[in-house]
Design an enzyme around this catalytic site. Structure first.
Site, short mmCIF file in Angstrom:
data_model
loop_
_atom_site.label_atom_id
_atom_site.label_comp_id
_atom_site.label_asym_id
_atom_site.label_seq_id
_atom_site.Cartn_x
_atom_site.Cartn_y
_atom_site.Cartn_z
N GLU A 247 18.22 13.88 71.56
CA GLU A 247 19.33 14.83 71.41
C GLU A 247 18.81 16.23 71.63
OE1 GLU A 247 20.48 14.21 67.36
OE2 GLU A 247 20.98 12.13 67.73
N LYS A 249 17.86 19.90 70.76
CA LYS A 249 17.53 20.55 69.48
C LYS A 249 18.21 21.91 69.49
CE LYS A 249 13.70 21.43 66.38
NZ LYS A 249 14.27 22.67 65.89
N ARG A 254 20.99 24.26 59.82
CA ARG A 254 21.41 22.92 59.42
C ARG A 254 22.50 23.00 58.37
NH1 ARG A 254 16.92 18.36 58.82
NH2 ARG A 254 18.17 16.58 58.19
N ARG A 287 19.96 24.10 54.64
CA ARG A 287 18.68 23.38 54.74
C ARG A 287 17.95 23.33 53.38
NH1 ARG A 287 14.15 22.00 54.31
NH2 ARG A 287 12.45 21.87 55.81
N GLU A 317 24.07 20.68 63.10
CA GLU A 317 23.48 22.01 63.26
C GLU A 317 24.63 22.93 63.68
OE1 GLU A 317 20.26 22.51 62.60
OE2 GLU A 317 19.59 24.26 63.74
P1 ATP Z 1 11.95 21.41 59.28
O1 ATP Z 1 13.42 21.45 59.10
O2 ATP Z 1 11.46 20.19 59.99
O3 ATP Z 1 11.17 21.80 58.08
P2 ATP Z 1 12.28 23.80 60.70
O4 ATP Z 1 13.40 24.14 59.80
O5 ATP Z 1 11.24 24.82 61.00
O6 ATP Z 1 11.53 22.52 60.25
P3 ATP Z 1 12.27 22.63 63.16
O7 ATP Z 1 10.95 22.10 62.86
O8 ATP Z 1 12.36 23.56 64.28
O9 ATP Z 1 12.96 23.32 61.99
O10 ATP Z 1 13.24 21.37 63.43
C1 ATP Z 1 14.00 20.66 62.53
C2 ATP Z 1 15.40 21.24 62.45
O11 ATP Z 1 16.05 21.20 63.71
C3 ATP Z 1 16.35 20.46 61.58
O12 ATP Z 1 16.16 20.78 60.21
C4 ATP Z 1 17.71 20.88 62.08
O13 ATP Z 1 18.13 22.05 61.42
C5 ATP Z 1 17.46 21.28 63.52
N1 ATP Z 1 18.12 20.45 64.54
C6 ATP Z 1 18.66 20.93 65.68
N2 ATP Z 1 19.16 19.96 66.44
C7 ATP Z 1 18.97 18.80 65.77
C8 ATP Z 1 19.28 17.42 66.06
N3 ATP Z 1 19.88 17.06 67.17
N4 ATP Z 1 18.90 16.51 65.13
C9 ATP Z 1 18.29 16.86 63.99
N5 ATP Z 1 17.97 18.14 63.67
C10 ATP Z 1 18.31 19.10 64.56
#
Ligand code: ATP
Length: 599
Positions: A247, A249, A254, A287, A317
């Site tokens: 998917e 990103k 979130r 989140r 998201e």
């Molecule tokens: P984490 O949430 O893993 O601690 P982070 O907040 O820094 O790390 P990333 O590591 O960049 O974020 O990636 C995870 C986040 O990406 C998810 O928490 C969600 O908010 C976002 N996200 C975006 N698109 C998607 C998707 N298709 N499926 C799941 N998450 C997604």
């Protein structure tokens, strides 16, 4: 249990910052608690009268506390304030004044004190200040000096016991089982409900069988599933199997949606009524599991109209999106929607779309144990095909590294952050980082493949041009999940704009403390310590070994450090300190950089 007994334990807990000792003291306390008290004790230990996600605050700042103390002990407010300045803590001032009264005042139970504090939190409307002040002063009159000290510290958030959730879970296991082996099972239940009091009470009332049976509850946020990182597509395929989902990103924020169209019991106060007949709620969590329902009326409206289910918990998201051009707007735009004022106006100017990507609960059933493929099919069934606000995240079923590369480039060219790869047969792992989800992000040449979420531990006073910003440098750390503490990983003196230095000063001002805060382990002393609460996303060129920092420090005294760190984003709104990058992840990233260089 008498509140006095709990207060004695507060004293013992205050006397140590060693995690093992904290666990022992807590478990001794828990052994004395009855099953209808244990939940309340867990909240009180953390200085609260509700789980952290419920917006219930006692809402009394220093001036109101001074008034209550003055009234309780017949002292003038000025004298109370003078004593406070002398002793440096309101609790100590209350204790000392209470001591003078010498009456026997130790009758109140934990439950009675808890209920009074909750009553204070719930006063609203006209005369609130007077009601709060008089209720607290009445309470202070009825308790012993040590209890008075801690009761006063609760609303002021000055308990400073430094007890994190994992410590409480360990102590719960120890209290009933004599060891910490039940922690993972308790943690599972905690990941599903985020409610320590609820988990503790279920454990005490229904035993470990009851804990294993804990299911998701609409209104209690689920700790989000998290993604792993890997250095290459081939590595990812090894973990994901022959066929997997991919998917885009989205670079927004979130959102976890909780919805029930029927009347609900036990749902937090800040509920959004669906209106139009039957009672119901829609709640949005961020989140870091904060209730953000009121900030996004457009999403609430979209869910109401475009999600066809009696009850559901779904995740997506939210991102600012231009429906005319189908263009995703950059994060800097989306983040303008995180605001406290002029919410409706901004919602019109910068509409959000929620790209839904997972379904955790449907029509009264926890479906987290179903394979991802099935959850996704159910999600597609309940989200309207032609809705404007809730849309299904695009998904492709892929088989090869070549297909990953193609879809990745497509996503990047649309202004997105990269890809999320998901294992088709995996359950939803609440609160866990695992290889069921793997993230691939666009990275800048010469940098690490991912950013780190660091906790601000201290600031350095600005010199020269930076004097006026208040801050000229930062000390940041990561989370050591085994020890439940924050360890230093980098000093950052450049890589922030003038504006960003000012903002760091602004958000850290009220968190400054004189001594190293509880749960912080650092050999470096900044100009000012800061309570570990603010999370900053940091990009670095490399992770190196270093004798200076405490992150991942081994027997030889070598820890990990960041080379050329720079600020990417402030994450203070959507990450709690415990959600920061962990030491374990730092070590993995450190090892991955070599795998990356070899390619
Ligand atoms: P984490 O949430 O893993 O601690 P982070 O907040 O820094 O790390 P990333 O590591 O960049 O974020 O990636 C995870 C986040 O990406 C998810 O928490 C969600 O908010 C976002 N996200 C975006 N698109 C998607 C998707 N298709 N499926 C799941 N998450 C997604």
């Amino acid at each position: 249990m008498k509140f006095r007994t709990l207060a004695e334990y507060y004293e013992k807990l205050e006397g140590t910052s060693k995690r093992l000792e904290l666990i022992d003291i807590l478990s001794e306390l828990f052994k004395k608690a009855k099953s209808d008290e244990i939940g309340k004790i867990c909240y009180l230990i953390q200085g609260r009268v509700a789980p952290f996600f419920e917006p219930i605050e006692i809402g009394m700042a220093e001036s109101m506390i001074a008034q209550s103390v003055s009234r309780a002990f017949d002292e003038s407010k000025e004298d109370v304030l003078r004593l406070y300045r002398k002793l440096g803590n309101f609790g100590l001032a209350a204790q000392s004044l209470s001591n003078k009264k010498q009456a026997t005042r130790d009758k109140l139970s934990v439950k009675e004190v808890f209920d009074e504090l909750l009553r204070i939190a719930k006063f609203s409307g006209e005369g609130t200040v007077e009601k709060k002040v008089s209720t607290l002063s009445d309470l202070l009159k009825k308790v012993d000096p040590v209890s008075a000290k801690h009761i006063v510290n609760i609303p002021l958030d000055t308990l400073r016991l430094g007890i994190g959730d994992p410590t409480i879970l360990d102590a719960l296991s120890l209290s009933k089982n004599g060891d910490k082996t039940l922690r993972p099972i308790l943690e599972d239940a905690y990941n599903k409900t985020s409610d320590l009091g609820f988990v503790a009470e279920t454990f005490f009332k229904k035993g470990i069988g009851g804990i294993k049976n804990v299911k998701l509850v609409v209104g209690k946020p689920v700790r989000p599933a998290l993604a792993e990182r890997l250095p290459s597509a081939d590595e990812a395929i090894k973990r994901l199997g022959k066929k997997f989902a991919a998917e885009p990103k989205f670079d927004g924020f979130r959102v976890q949606v909780h919805m029930d169209r029927r009347h609900l019991r036990g749902v937090p106060q800040a509920q959004h009524h669906l209106g139009g007949g039957g009672e119901g709620v829609i709640l949005l969590f961020s989140r870091n599991l904060e209730n953000t329902t009121h900030a996004f009326p457009d999403i609430v409206d979209g869910v109401k109209k475009e999600v066809k289910a009696k009850s559901a918990i779904l995740e997506g998201e939210a991102i600012a999106y231009n429906p005319v051009t189908s263009e995703f707007l950059p994060f800097q735009e989306t983040t303008k929607r995180r605001r406290k004022y002029k919410i409706e106006e901004m919602a019109k100017k910068l509409p959000l779309v929620l790209f839904a990507f997972d379904l955790l609960y449907l029509n009264g059933k926890d479906i987290t144990q179903k394979p991802y493929k099935e959850r996704r099919e159910l999600l597609e069934l309940i989200v309207s095909k032609n809705g404007d606000i809730v849309k299904i995240a695009e998904e492709k079923i892929l088989k090869s590294a070549k297909e990953i590369a193609e879809f990745f480039n497509e996503a990047i060219s649309e202004g997105l952050e990269g890809l999320m790869l998901k294992k088709l047969d995996s359950a939803y792992v609440a609160g866990g980082r695992g290889f069921h989800w793997i993230k691939f992000k666009r990275s800048q040449a010469g940098s690490l493949t991912d950013t780190l979420d660091c906790v601000l531990l201290g600031v350095y006073s600005g010199k020269g041009k930076r004097t006026e910003f208040g801050v000229g440098g930062l000390l940041v750390g990561v989370y050591d999940e085994k020890k439940d503490e924050f360890v230093s990983i980098s000093r950052i003196g450049t890589g922030l704009t003038d504006e960003e230095f000012r903002k760091v000063n602004e958000i850290s001002k009220h968190l400054r403390v004189q001594h190293k805060p509880a749960r912080v382990n650092s050999n470096i002393t900044p100009s000012h310590w800061v309570e570990p609460k603010v999370v900053l996303e940091i990009q670095a060129d490399e992770i190196t070994r270093s004798p200076i920092h405490t992150a991942g420090r081994d027997k030889e005294g070598l820890g990990y450090a960041l080379r050329f760190p720079r600020l990417v984003k402030f994450r203070e709104e959507d990450k709690r300190a415990e959600d920061a990058t962990t030491v374990n992840e730092v070590i993995k990233l450190y090892n991955q950089q070599f795998a990356h260089h070899k390619k």
